[in-house]
Write a protein that holds these residues in place. Structure first.
Motif, PDB file in Angstrom:
ATOM      1  N   TYR A  11      36.925  43.583  39.821  1.00  7.80           N
ATOM      2  CA  TYR A  11      38.282  43.082  39.991  1.00  7.80           C
ATOM      3  C   TYR A  11      38.356  41.970  41.036  1.00  7.80           C
ATOM      4  N   ARG A  14      39.412  38.204  40.694  1.00  4.68           N
ATOM      5  CA  ARG A  14      40.793  37.735  40.756  1.00  4.68           C
ATOM      6  C   ARG A  14      41.073  36.931  42.021  1.00  4.68           C
ATOM      7  N   GLU A  31      46.560  37.256  42.984  1.00  4.15           N
ATOM      8  CA  GLU A  31      47.726  36.661  42.346  1.00  4.15           C
ATOM      9  C   GLU A  31      48.724  37.763  41.990  1.00  4.15           C
ATOM     10  N   VAL A  33      51.267  39.906  39.866  1.00  6.08           N
ATOM     11  CA  VAL A  33      51.442  40.242  38.457  1.00  6.08           C
ATOM     12  C   VAL A  33      52.819  40.874  38.330  1.00  6.08           C
ATOM     13  N   ASP A  38      52.381  36.919  33.352  1.00  5.80           N
ATOM     14  CA  ASP A  38      51.392  37.351  34.338  1.00  5.80           C
ATOM     15  C   ASP A  38      50.533  38.484  33.790  1.00  5.80           C
ATOM     16  N   GLN A  42      46.447  38.330  33.016  1.00  5.88           N
ATOM     17  CA  GLN A  42      45.467  39.139  33.741  1.00  5.88           C
ATOM     18  C   GLN A  42      44.584  39.938  32.792  1.00  5.88           C
ATOM     19  N   LYS A  45      41.996  37.614  31.257  1.00  6.74           N
ATOM     20  CA  LYS A  45      40.932  37.185  32.170  1.00  6.74           C
ATOM     21  C   LYS A  45      39.722  38.110  32.118  1.00  6.74           C
ATOM     22  N   THR A  49      40.321  45.884  30.733  1.00  6.22           N
ATOM     23  CA  THR A  49      40.292  46.290  32.149  1.00  6.22           C
ATOM     24  C   THR A  49      39.193  47.304  32.429  1.00  6.22           C
ATOM     25  N   GLN A 262      53.882  46.248  40.110  1.00  7.66           N
ATOM     26  CA  GLN A 262      52.552  46.200  40.712  1.00  7.66           C
ATOM     27  C   GLN A 262      52.242  47.449  41.532  1.00  7.66           C
ATOM     28  N   PHE A 289      44.754  46.395  37.550  1.00  8.73           N
ATOM     29  CA  PHE A 289      43.884  45.240  37.763  1.00  8.73           C
ATOM     30  C   PHE A 289      43.113  45.367  39.069  1.00  8.73           C
TER      31      PHE A 289
END
Length: 391
Positions: A11, A14, A31, A33, A38, A42, A45, A49, A262, A289
């Motif tokens: 992770y 990030r 960043e 989320v 957003d 994520q 990316k 997960t 978050q 994340f």
């Protein structure tokens, strides 16, 4: 030893701000989320997960060395820059490439072959596996064959997810191949053993705080699982890994609307997906994340149960008992290698009295044997690292 870790990231990718040559600059923050945009960005990316656990486990295995995470996109973008690769070759003694389902018909590892062709250092490919066994040799893309041929000519080491992948790579002429399992298995070995020690408990089938994982948006299997185990007044907690980008689990919000909490790791926007109308329980969707936040949340659950390998492994890393339903060859290879108890999806899906079946299955688990097998796998993994010279 100066080790460059690349491939599937933890992770911490990030926080990467920029990369130049062999120098990686990190931001001191993640960043935010918050919005639908957003959230989707994520997930894209990392693709899934659950991959965070692979990268985290690989990097953790070489702790104590001088380790730098270099994003693979930087290596790929620089294949036509001799200056960049000269700097990389001067700066590192070994490359650790964290991998997963690289050997599969639908993926050509052409870029990886060009990258490794330019690296003048030993290469350790950790966690490599096969997604589907059937016709793999005939269906393997040319780019992946090039990847294997490049590494065959170098000082390279393959630590595979299981025996089938190891046998395949040996047959392809790779020099050092050792089945070790996914590196995520060895991130928190004491907690993994604690998880196993609590698994032979038929009362887990009556647990109401369960972390579920599966393929919502594609098949309704997890909905059936939740109905079989949860009371009507319970909440089904489902952890998303890639469903919002792969399986059409849609976020019903405008792109800039708030969609994610978050602090709680929870999707707060409404969702729609195939089979959603079948629910007869309230449900919540979690997505994480940050693996520490994920472990923190799952540590408050009583049981992990589902069809995702890493969704269960992170529960085990938190000491929570976990049982997987094996749905494909990749799960079976990893589970058979490490010896964790599991239920075949074909058996579970056709079972009419699921809770009674689960209680009986749990009551018959040989915990000492499972812990002994896991401990042997841990020793084997550490011995492989020692052979390579990084333990």
């Amino acid at each position: 030893m100066r080790i460059m870790v690349t491939g599937i990231p933890s992770y911490l990718m990030r926080t990467v701000e920029s990369v130049s040559g062999a120098t990686v600059r990190h931001r001191p923050y993640f960043e935010a989320v918050r919005t639908k945009n957003d959230l989707i960005a994520q997930v894209k990316k990392i693709a899934n997960t659950g991959n965070y656990l692979i990268g985290e486990g690989a990097a953790h295995s070489v702790r104590g060395h001088d380790v730098t995470y270099v994003p693979f996109w930087h290596l790929a973008n620089s294949v036509n820059s001799p200056e960049t690769y000269e700097k990389l070759n001067q700066s590192f003694d070994l490359c650790l490439f964290a991998s997963a389902n690289l050997l599969r018909p639908g993926y050509a590892a052409t870029t990886e072959s060009f990258v490794f062709e330019r690296l003048n250092m030993p290469i350790v490919v950790m966690g490599i596996g096969i997604q589907k066994k059937e016709n793999l040799k005939d269906a393997l893309p040319e780019g992946t064959r090039r990847f294997l041929n490049v590494l065959k000519k170098k000082e390279s080491f393959f630590l595979t997810r299981g025996h089938f992948t190891a046998d395949f790579l040996k047959a392809e002429g790779m020099n050092y191949v050792r089945p070790t399992g996914c590196p995520s298995l060895y991130y928190e070995p004491a907690a993994m053993k604690r998880s196993l020690s609590h698994l032979a408990d038929p009362d887990l089938a009556d647990a109401q705080k369960i972390a579920f994982g599966g393929y919502l948006g594609s098949v309704p299997d997890t909905i059936v699982d939740a109905h079989a185990l949860l009371r009507q007044d319970s909440i089904a907690s489902y952890v998303i890994q890639d469903e919002i980008t792969v399986y059409n689990l849609n976020i019903l919000a405008e792109e800039t609307d708030d969609a994610y909490d978050q602090a709680a790791g929870r999707i707060v926007a409404k969702t729609e997906y195939k089979h959603a109308e079948k629910w007869q329980r309230n449900c919540e969707f979690r997505v994480f994340f940050d693996t520490h936040k994920w472990r923190s949340w799952v540590s408050g659950q009583d049981f992990c149960f589902g069809r995702r390998f890493h969704g269960s492994i992170i529960g085990m890393q938190s000491g929570v008992p976990a049982l997987m339903i094996a749905v494909d060859d990749r799960m079976r290879e990893m589970l058979d290698f490490v010896g964790f108890p599991y239920i075949e999806a074909s058996v579970w899906n056709r079972e009419a009295k699921k809770k009674a079946f689960l209680q009986d299955f749990l009551s018959k688990i040989d915990v000492p044997a499972a812990i002994h097998r896991y401990s042997a796998c841990e020793e084997n993994f550490n011995a492989a690292l020692k052979d390579i010279g990084i333990r």
